[in-house]
Design a protein around this motif. Sequence first.
Motif, mmCIF file in Angstrom:
data_model
loop_
_atom_site.group_PDB
_atom_site.id
_atom_site.type_symbol
_atom_site.label_atom_id
_atom_site.label_comp_id
_atom_site.label_asym_id
_atom_site.label_seq_id
_atom_site.Cartn_x
_atom_site.Cartn_y
_atom_site.Cartn_z
ATOM 1 N N ARG A 123 27.177 -11.675 66.299
ATOM 2 C CA ARG A 123 26.649 -12.487 65.112
ATOM 3 C C ARG A 123 27.289 -12.166 64.006
ATOM 4 N NH1 ARG A 123 19.909 -13.614 66.472
ATOM 5 N NH2 ARG A 123 20.526 -14.174 68.580
ATOM 6 N N LEU A 124 27.227 -11.302 63.437
ATOM 7 C CA LEU A 124 27.745 -10.736 62.358
ATOM 8 C C LEU A 124 29.401 -11.323 62.355
ATOM 9 C CD1 LEU A 124 26.294 -7.498 61.343
ATOM 10 C CD2 LEU A 124 26.154 -9.647 60.121
ATOM 11 N N LEU A 125 30.193 -11.038 63.412
ATOM 12 C CA LEU A 125 31.421 -11.385 63.591
ATOM 13 C C LEU A 125 31.496 -12.862 63.533
ATOM 14 C CD1 LEU A 125 32.768 -8.626 66.005
ATOM 15 C CD2 LEU A 125 33.312 -8.700 63.685
ATOM 16 N N ARG A 126 30.947 -13.499 64.105
ATOM 17 C CA ARG A 126 31.035 -14.760 64.209
ATOM 18 C C ARG A 126 30.667 -15.547 62.836
ATOM 19 N NH1 ARG A 126 28.268 -14.640 69.371
ATOM 20 N NH2 ARG A 126 26.128 -14.829 68.182
ATOM 21 N N ALA A 127 29.654 -14.966 62.052
ATOM 22 C CA ALA A 127 29.618 -15.600 60.749
ATOM 23 C C ALA A 127 30.741 -15.212 59.830
ATOM 24 C CB ALA A 127 28.139 -14.638 60.143
ATOM 25 N N GLU A 128 31.360 -13.975 59.849
ATOM 26 C CA GLU A 128 32.476 -13.731 59.436
ATOM 27 C C GLU A 128 33.615 -14.589 59.286
ATOM 28 O OE1 GLU A 128 35.080 -9.432 58.284
ATOM 29 O OE2 GLU A 128 34.738 -10.337 60.341
ATOM 30 N N LYS A 129 33.752 -14.980 60.610
ATOM 31 C CA LYS A 129 34.928 -15.939 61.243
ATOM 32 C C LYS A 129 34.612 -17.495 60.373
ATOM 33 C CE LYS A 129 36.869 -13.746 64.978
ATOM 34 N NZ LYS A 129 37.652 -14.073 66.201
ATOM 35 N N LEU A 130 33.415 -17.925 60.538
ATOM 36 C CA LEU A 130 33.039 -19.114 59.814
ATOM 37 C C LEU A 130 33.403 -18.929 58.185
ATOM 38 C CD1 LEU A 130 29.689 -19.901 61.749
ATOM 39 C CD2 LEU A 130 31.913 -21.256 61.726
ATOM 40 N N ALA A 131 32.881 -17.825 57.833
ATOM 41 C CA ALA A 131 32.951 -17.680 56.144
ATOM 42 C C ALA A 131 34.413 -17.640 55.711
ATOM 43 C CB ALA A 131 32.246 -16.435 55.875
ATOM 44 N N PHE A 132 34.991 -17.098 56.479
ATOM 45 C CA PHE A 132 36.758 -16.844 56.186
ATOM 46 C C PHE A 132 37.568 -17.762 57.034
ATOM 47 C CE2 PHE A 132 34.516 -12.957 54.817
ATOM 48 C CZ PHE A 132 35.043 -12.901 53.540
ATOM 49 N N GLY A 133 37.221 -18.888 57.251
ATOM 50 C CA GLY A 133 37.939 -20.126 57.869
ATOM 51 C C GLY A 133 38.581 -19.500 59.191
ATOM 52 N N GLY A 134 38.081 -18.820 60.068
ATOM 53 C CA GLY A 134 38.298 -18.378 61.446
ATOM 54 C C GLY A 134 38.914 -17.026 61.500
ATOM 55 N N GLY A 135 39.280 -16.440 60.260
ATOM 56 C CA GLY A 135 39.759 -15.084 60.538
ATOM 57 C C GLY A 135 38.900 -14.009 59.979
ATOM 58 N N CYS A 136 39.127 -12.879 59.493
ATOM 59 C CA CYS A 136 38.318 -11.843 58.895
ATOM 60 C C CYS A 136 38.325 -11.636 57.551
ATOM 61 C CB CYS A 136 38.220 -10.827 59.817
ATOM 62 S SG CYS A 136 39.899 -9.631 59.465
ATOM 63 N N SER A 137 37.506 -10.885 56.861
ATOM 64 C CA SER A 137 37.859 -10.626 55.602
ATOM 65 C C SER A 137 38.458 -9.474 55.147
ATOM 66 C CB SER A 137 36.202 -10.231 54.996
ATOM 67 O OG SER A 137 35.756 -9.170 55.671
ATOM 68 N N CYS A 138 39.391 -9.028 56.178
ATOM 69 C CA CYS A 138 40.246 -7.868 55.690
ATOM 70 C C CYS A 138 41.397 -8.227 54.924
ATOM 71 C CB CYS A 138 40.758 -7.052 57.003
ATOM 72 S SG CYS A 138 39.370 -6.617 58.256
ATOM 73 N N GLN A 139 41.772 -7.487 54.134
ATOM 74 C CA GLN A 139 42.780 -7.811 53.448
ATOM 75 C C GLN A 139 44.133 -7.306 54.063
ATOM 76 O OE1 GLN A 139 42.437 -6.195 49.233
ATOM 77 N NE2 GLN A 139 41.804 -8.074 48.501
ATOM 78 N N GLY A 140 45.148 -8.249 54.350
ATOM 79 C CA GLY A 140 46.387 -7.779 54.927
ATOM 80 C C GLY A 140 46.043 -7.444 56.465
ATOM 81 N N CYS A 141 45.014 -7.922 56.975
ATOM 82 C CA CYS A 141 44.727 -7.832 58.371
ATOM 83 C C CYS A 141 45.187 -8.865 59.238
ATOM 84 C CB CYS A 141 43.290 -7.791 58.580
ATOM 85 S SG CYS A 141 42.560 -7.281 60.260
ATOM 86 N N SER A 142 45.637 -8.443 60.565
ATOM 87 C CA SER A 142 46.234 -9.390 61.191
ATOM 88 C C SER A 142 44.999 -9.658 62.614
ATOM 89 C CB SER A 142 47.279 -8.797 62.137
ATOM 90 O OG SER A 142 47.116 -7.600 62.852
ATOM 91 N N CYS A 143 43.701 -9.419 62.171
ATOM 92 C CA CYS A 143 43.024 -9.743 62.908
ATOM 93 C C CYS A 143 42.803 -11.257 63.409
ATOM 94 C CB CYS A 143 41.282 -9.401 62.491
ATOM 95 S SG CYS A 143 41.086 -7.792 62.273
ATOM 96 N N SER A 144 42.348 -11.462 64.909
ATOM 97 C CA SER A 144 42.063 -12.839 65.137
ATOM 98 C C SER A 144 40.888 -13.270 65.594
ATOM 99 C CB SER A 144 43.257 -13.441 66.195
ATOM 100 O OG SER A 144 43.132 -12.397 67.387
#
Length: 93
Positions: free
Chosen positions: A72-93
């Motif tokens: 749930r937290l990961l889904r919320a993070e993706k919603l909050a950050f436009g489909g990505g994650c909050s990591c700077q310089g990260c290549s998470c998808s």
Amino acid sequence: MTPFARALQRTRKEHGWSQENLARKLDLSQATVSFWESGVEYPSFKHLAALVALVPEVLPYAHEEELELIRRLLRAEKLAFGGGCSCQGCSCS
């Protein structure tokens, strides 16, 4: 030994870390890591989240309640950050 404890011990060793090394990375005592690996204790959600950020390989072995909360937290993070994650310089998808 629980599946989580086995996974944590195996993963720690694969990374070449002692219990003390892992404990330092998480700002915990070596005894705490030892308790987790022996199955005497299970990490709090706060510690589990920090552990999973460091060694995501243990996530599938977490208790179902924690897994669902992390999902749930990961889904919320993706919603909050436009489909990505909050990591700077990260290549998470």
